[in-house]
Design a protein around this motif. Structure first.
Motif, PDB file in Angstrom:
ATOM      1  N   ALA A  31       0.867  -1.144  -0.039  1.00 19.23           N
ATOM      2  CA  ALA A  31      -0.030   0.036   0.102  1.00 19.23           C
ATOM      3  C   ALA A  31       0.854   1.236  -0.125  1.00 19.23           C
ATOM      4  N   ARG A  32       0.192   2.396  -0.435  1.00 17.36           N
ATOM      5  CA  ARG A  32       0.864   3.727  -0.122  1.00 17.36           C
ATOM      6  C   ARG A  32      -0.274   4.605   0.197  1.00 17.36           C
ATOM      7  N   ASP A  33      -0.365   4.861   1.580  1.00 18.37           N
ATOM      8  CA  ASP A  33      -1.253   5.799   2.116  1.00 18.37           C
ATOM      9  C   ASP A  33      -0.535   7.115   2.359  1.00 18.37           C
ATOM     10  N   GLY A  34      -1.328   7.979   3.234  1.00 19.03           N
ATOM     11  CA  GLY A  34      -0.591   9.218   3.678  1.00 19.03           C
ATOM     12  C   GLY A  34      -1.422  10.404   3.044  1.00 19.03           C
ATOM     13  N   ALA A  35      -0.822  11.743   3.527  1.00 22.85           N
ATOM     14  CA  ALA A  35      -1.611  12.902   3.047  1.00 22.85           C
ATOM     15  C   ALA A  35      -0.808  14.021   3.555  1.00 22.85           C
ATOM     16  N   SER A  36      -1.239  15.144   3.501  1.00 25.52           N
ATOM     17  CA  SER A  36      -0.750  16.210   4.014  1.00 25.52           C
ATOM     18  C   SER A  36      -1.281  16.871   5.348  1.00 25.52           C
ATOM     19  N   LYS A  37      -0.650  17.841   5.953  1.00 25.08           N
ATOM     20  CA  LYS A  37      -1.224  18.468   7.025  1.00 25.08           C
ATOM     21  C   LYS A  37      -0.726  20.068   7.049  1.00 25.08           C
ATOM     22  N   THR A  38      -1.588  20.585   7.117  1.00 24.29           N
ATOM     23  CA  THR A  38      -1.335  22.181   7.272  1.00 24.29           C
ATOM     24  C   THR A  38      -1.510  22.898   8.761  1.00 24.29           C
ATOM     25  N   LYS A  39      -0.488  23.544   9.051  1.00 22.70           N
ATOM     26  CA  LYS A  39      -0.652  23.955  10.491  1.00 22.70           C
ATOM     27  C   LYS A  39      -0.160  25.376  10.489  1.00 22.70           C
ATOM     28  N   VAL A  40      -1.091  26.088  11.207  1.00 19.93           N
ATOM     29  CA  VAL A  40      -0.838  27.594  11.335  1.00 19.93           C
ATOM     30  C   VAL A  40      -0.837  28.006  12.748  1.00 19.93           C
ATOM     31  N   LYS A  41       0.064  28.679  13.152  1.00 19.63           N
ATOM     32  CA  LYS A  41       0.236  28.975  14.654  1.00 19.63           C
ATOM     33  C   LYS A  41       0.281  30.512  14.762  1.00 19.63           C
ATOM     34  N   THR A  42      -0.734  31.369  15.487  1.00 23.81           N
ATOM     35  CA  THR A  42      -0.621  32.447  15.486  1.00 23.81           C
ATOM     36  C   THR A  42      -0.426  32.927  17.057  1.00 23.81           C
ATOM     37  N   SER A  43       0.314  33.913  17.113  1.00 29.10           N
ATOM     38  CA  SER A  43       0.735  34.506  18.653  1.00 29.10           C
ATOM     39  C   SER A  43      -0.308  35.714  18.920  1.00 29.10           C
ATOM     40  N   PRO A  44      -0.205  35.846  20.120  1.00 26.19           N
ATOM     41  CA  PRO A  44      -1.215  37.218  20.546  1.00 26.19           C
ATOM     42  C   PRO A  44      -0.780  38.464  20.112  1.00 26.19           C
ATOM     43  N   SER A  45       0.484  38.385  19.551  1.00 28.87           N
ATOM     44  CA  SER A  45       1.075  39.820  18.981  1.00 28.87           C
ATOM     45  C   SER A  45       0.572  39.732  17.354  1.00 28.87           C
ATOM     46  N   GLY A  46       0.162  38.614  16.930  1.00 29.62           N
ATOM     47  CA  GLY A  46      -0.280  38.733  15.368  1.00 29.62           C
ATOM     48  C   GLY A  46       0.771  37.997  14.458  1.00 29.62           C
ATOM     49  N   ALA A  47       1.786  37.621  15.046  1.00 36.87           N
ATOM     50  CA  ALA A  47       3.038  36.760  14.233  1.00 36.87           C
ATOM     51  C   ALA A  47       2.303  35.631  13.783  1.00 36.87           C
ATOM     52  N   VAL A  48       2.795  34.945  12.652  1.00 41.22           N
ATOM     53  CA  VAL A  48       2.251  33.983  12.307  1.00 41.22           C
ATOM     54  C   VAL A  48       3.402  32.704  11.927  1.00 41.22           C
ATOM     55  N   GLU A  49       3.276  31.458  12.100  1.00 41.25           N
ATOM     56  CA  GLU A  49       4.264  30.363  11.627  1.00 41.25           C
ATOM     57  C   GLU A  49       3.341  29.627  10.845  1.00 41.25           C
ATOM     58  N   ARG A  50       3.387  29.316   9.489  1.00 38.95           N
ATOM     59  CA  ARG A  50       2.618  28.359   8.829  1.00 38.95           C
ATOM     60  C   ARG A  50       3.373  27.318   8.128  1.00 38.95           C
ATOM     61  N   THR A  51       3.007  26.017   8.642  1.00 37.12           N
ATOM     62  CA  THR A  51       3.869  24.769   8.130  1.00 37.12           C
ATOM     63  C   THR A  51       3.070  24.018   7.173  1.00 37.12           C
ATOM     64  N   LEU A  52       3.548  23.443   6.153  1.00 35.34           N
ATOM     65  CA  LEU A  52       2.795  22.445   5.475  1.00 35.34           C
ATOM     66  C   LEU A  52       3.694  21.333   5.307  1.00 35.34           C
ATOM     67  N   GLU A  53       2.968  19.864   5.603  1.00 34.55           N
ATOM     68  CA  GLU A  53       3.805  18.810   5.883  1.00 34.55           C
ATOM     69  C   GLU A  53       3.036  17.942   4.751  1.00 34.55           C
ATOM     70  N   GLU A  54       3.790  17.273   4.102  1.00 34.89           N
ATOM     71  CA  GLU A  54       3.312  16.199   3.264  1.00 34.89           C
ATOM     72  C   GLU A  54       4.095  14.715   3.722  1.00 34.89           C
ATOM     73  N   LYS A  55       3.121  13.747   3.827  1.00 38.70           N
ATOM     74  CA  LYS A  55       3.686  12.597   4.525  1.00 38.70           C
ATOM     75  C   LYS A  55       3.073  11.219   3.791  1.00 38.70           C
ATOM     76  N   PRO A  56       3.854  11.012   2.771  1.00 40.51           N
ATOM     77  CA  PRO A  56       3.205   9.454   2.080  1.00 40.51           C
ATOM     78  C   PRO A  56       3.898   8.505   2.777  1.00 40.51           C
ATOM     79  N   GLN A  57       2.983   7.259   2.784  1.00 39.75           N
ATOM     80  CA  GLN A  57       3.704   6.217   3.733  1.00 39.75           C
ATOM     81  C   GLN A  57       3.429   5.059   2.810  1.00 39.75           C
ATOM     82  N   PRO A  58       4.420   4.456   2.147  1.00 44.35           N
ATOM     83  CA  PRO A  58       4.412   3.160   1.713  1.00 44.35           C
ATOM     84  C   PRO A  58       4.593   2.088   2.706  1.00 44.35           C
ATOM     85  N   ALA A  59       4.152   0.909   2.335  1.00 43.99           N
ATOM     86  CA  ALA A  59       3.831  -0.207   3.262  1.00 43.99           C
ATOM     87  C   ALA A  59       4.053  -1.330   2.516  1.00 43.99           C
TER      88      ALA A  59
END
Length: 712
Positions: free
Chosen positions: A215-243
């Motif tokens: 098999a080959r499973d897996g997907a992506s994930k988007t993570k957005v972290k926002t601080s009280p000051s308004g600063a932003v960290e945006r992360t994109l992860e892709e994680k295919p999983q062959p098995a």
């Protein structure tokens, strides 16, 4: 949770025995229903089932829930075990959207649940003794069980309970199955799988089977972290999983007993890429981090079981060898706001070896007019774990690099008594002893630890009448420490010296469980209760009272106390008795779970809930079958309420979450089934609020899969 088509059979019943209960198209949460021939049972002339050997201890009539293989293709779930287990009452799953890898009974953190495959703990890379369920394909599973109450013939580790995967049993007749699936996530990542099974009982004394899954499973994930000051960290992860996975199974009967040999091979690779972008409150570039990580997990080994009747005793011996390897390579490049870049290369290698030997014997006994059974046994297990982390060529210190050797020894005695044909009692006593030797690879420090536990238990069931059953249990259970806390490391930070603690005790708990079940002609209701009183909760960063070289020594200690209680309700209704051809195709159901807990944190003096435990969670399921019983439409909705305490500190909290899965299947006359499956249709988000005001939002894509299964 409603699970269509499930049937429950008494543990000792044969395929045509009385007592089989059928609820039109649905029955769930019944007693464990092994489809093999029970040990010691007489074999009828036409009965070609394999013997129940090498399965480990099952749920039987204990509080919990059971899902049978005959229901798997009638559920809107994916191809991995985590997709099945989340449909059962009292279960939540961990991980971000689309990453529900581990099971959590009673909603507690994964460190309180143990997962077994045919009674064995398969090695995995986690520090909390968990097993990632996305590593085991549904194609290899015959039955999934959740067990809250333990009897003396079960290892007691895991305060919340156990998830038991029974591997696919050898069919009575030669069977061949081929399944092919293909799909794509909403963000464009392709998934596919192909699995094949062949096997059967060729004679009453010999059978074999094999399952292969690629098999080959897996997907992506988007993570957005926002601080009280308004600063932003945006992360994109892709994680295919062959098995690639393989399960073998050979059973043969000889003059010296019945043997069963099961080799297994699991290989899964996670090919993750990561892109993190940091922005200031006004949108200006504030740094980045990009990286690639390859993680390969392999589990390989075999179990050999033997059973025979000797002098009035039914004896079963099981030996197993399993090796697990997890190798990870991560390359990361970090760029500052000014454009300066630095690189880091990390490798992490883990090797786990489990050697297990168990011997059980049971014999009939009579205490006056009371008939019963006496069971006793021994269990031996040696586990070694070696973990080495290297960062930019240097071996990491502290708890990142260590070697552990854990020796487990146990003995038990248990009775099973039938009172009046309606009440069954299972009193028992188990003794467990663990000896640990630990070495810090970075510093060479060595240390030892010991734990001894005497663990009584009592399980009971009462068949009140044809429709009502009461089952319950109480006893003493333990939760063994995380691996990395047992390493004899020393690290310094400012005026604090943090040391490992190989002599940590298991967390003991008094456990109480109760299930009241009603099974009518067209409905089933289950009312469940649980309570855990936990002493010696392990807390990290606890001052030991020692001053060494002017520094305060802290380590993990058994200093906390807590309780958790909960209620689980399950309802299932079949409308097959109605006259309307449309309405009679519906099966409806739900489960609702409420939990409360209090944990006294000795380090801070605060009282809070156990981390990762929601106040409420539940499922709703709807199935509709057309009058020809070929077309099936399914929908399953899951809701998890707010988590008031998450993270190791328990000071963060998480918003409620929900998921929706849909499935359409059509069964042709020629043994071919075609299905269309939609997972995570709502593309729900996981939103975490940190104590410092940061808000992190994780989202995962939906997945649409088209599959076909051919049985011939």
């Amino acid at each position: 949770m409603i699970l269509p088509g499930f049937h429950a059979t008494a543990e000792e019943a044969g395929p045509d025995a009385a007592g089989v209960f059928a609820l039109d198209t649905i029955l769930v949460n019944g007693t464990s229903a092994a489809h093999c021939l029970p040990r010691g049972a007489a074999r009828a002339e036409a009965d070609t089932r394999p013997e129940c050997l090498g399965r480990g201890v099952g749920r039987a009539d204990l509080p919990g829930a059971t899902l049978d293989a005959s229901q798997f293709d009638r559920l809107p779930t994916g191809a991995r075990a985590n997709a099945l287990i989340k449909r059962l009452p009292t279960i939540t799953t961990g991980g971000g959207p689309g990453e529900d890898k581990d099971a959590r009974i009673m909603g507690l953190d994964k460190e309180y649940t143990r997962t077994l495959v045919d009674g064995y703990q398969l090695p995995d890379g986690g520090e909390k003794r968990e097993f990632n369920l996305d590593r085991f394909p549904v194609a290899m599973i015959d039955q999934v069980e959740v067990v809250r109450t333990k009897t003396a013939d079960m290892e007691t580790d895991g305060i919340a309970g156990k998830v038991i995967l029974h591997s696919k049993d050898i069919p009575e007749t030669l069977t061949r199955t081929l399944s092919v699936r293909g799909g794509q996530t909403s963000d464009g990542i392709g998934n596919f799988g192909i699995s094949g099974h062949i096997g059967g009982m060729f004679t009453a004394d010999f059978g074999a089977q094999a399952v292969i899954n690629i098999a080959r499973d897996g997907a992506s994930k988007t993570k957005v972290k926002t601080s009280p000051s308004g600063a932003v960290e945006r992360t994109l992860e892709e994680k295919p999983q062959p098995a690639r996975e393989f399960l073998g199974d050979v059973m043969w009967r000889s003059e010296i007993g019945t043997f069963r040999f099961k080799p297994v091979y699991l290989d899964q690779t996670e090919e993750k890429t990561k892109d993190l972008q940091k922005l200031t409150a006004d949108g200006a570039f504030n740094g980045s981090e990009t990286g690639a990580e390859d993680k390969t997990k392999q589990t390989r080994g075999a179990t050999l079981s033997w059973g025979e009747q000797i002098g009035g005793f039914d004896i079963e011996a099981r030996a197993g060898y399993m090796r697990g390897d997890e190798d990870k390579t991560a390359a990361t490049t970090t760029t500052t706001a000014a454009g300066a870049g630095t690189g880091k290369l990390e490798t992490e290698d883990k090797a786990d070896v489990n050697r297990t030997l168990e011997v059980d014997a049971k014999t009939p006994i009579h205490l006056g007019a009371v008939a019963g059974e006496l069971k006793f046994g021994l269990a031996l297990r040696d586990k070694s774990r070696d973990k080495t982390k290297v960062s930019n060529g240097a071996v990491a210190t502290g708890k990142e690099s260590y070697a552990l050797d854990e020796s487990y020894r146990a003995a038990y005695v248990m009775g099973k008594f039938d009172l009046g044909g309606t009440v069954t009692l299972k009193p028992g006593l188990r003794f467990e002893a663990v000896t640990l030797e630990g070495t810090s690879i970075g510093s060479g420090l060595r240390a030892e630890g010991k734990a001894r536990d005497l663990l009584p238990s009592l399980a009971a069931s009462w068949q009140i009448n044809d429709r009502w059953t009461l089952s319950g249990g109480l006893g003493r259970s333990v939760n063994r420490p995380k691996f990395d806390l047992l390493a004899p490391f020393e690290t310094t930070s400012g005026s604090t010296l943090t040391v490992g603690n190989p002599d940590l005790d298991p967390q003991p708990a008094n456990t109480y469980d109760l299930d009241l079940t009603f099974k009518g002609d067209h409905a089933e209701l289950v009312f469940g209760l649980w309570h855990r009183n936990i002493k010696g909760v392990i807390e990290e960063g606890t001052a030991t009272g020692e001053i060494r070289d002017g520094k305060t020594v802290v380590s993990a200690q058994n200093v906390g106390d807590g309780t958790t209680s909960g209620v689980s309700l399950t309802q299932r209704i079949s409308l097959a008795h109605l006259e309307s051809p449309v309405l009679r195709g519906f099966t409806l159901g739900a489960n609702e779970n409420w939990a409360s807990s209090k944990l006294h944190v000795a380090v801070t003096g605060a009282t809070r809930k156990f981390k990762e435990q929601p106040n409420f969670w539940g499922d709703v399921f709807v199935e509709w079958t057309d009058p020809s019983e070929r077309l099936i439409l399914m929908a399953a909705y899951n809701y998890t309420g707010k988590l008031p305490a998450v993270g190791d500190s328990g000071t963060d909290w998480r918003e409620s979450e929900d998921t929706l899965d849909l499935k359409v299947s059509y069964d042709f006359d020629n043994g071919t089934e075609l299905y269309l499956l939609g997972e995570n249709v709502l593309e729900g988000a996981r939103v975490t609020h940190a104590a410092n005001g940061d808000v992190t939002r994780e989202t995962g894509p939906s997945l649409v899969t088209l599959g076909v299964t051919r049985r011939f």
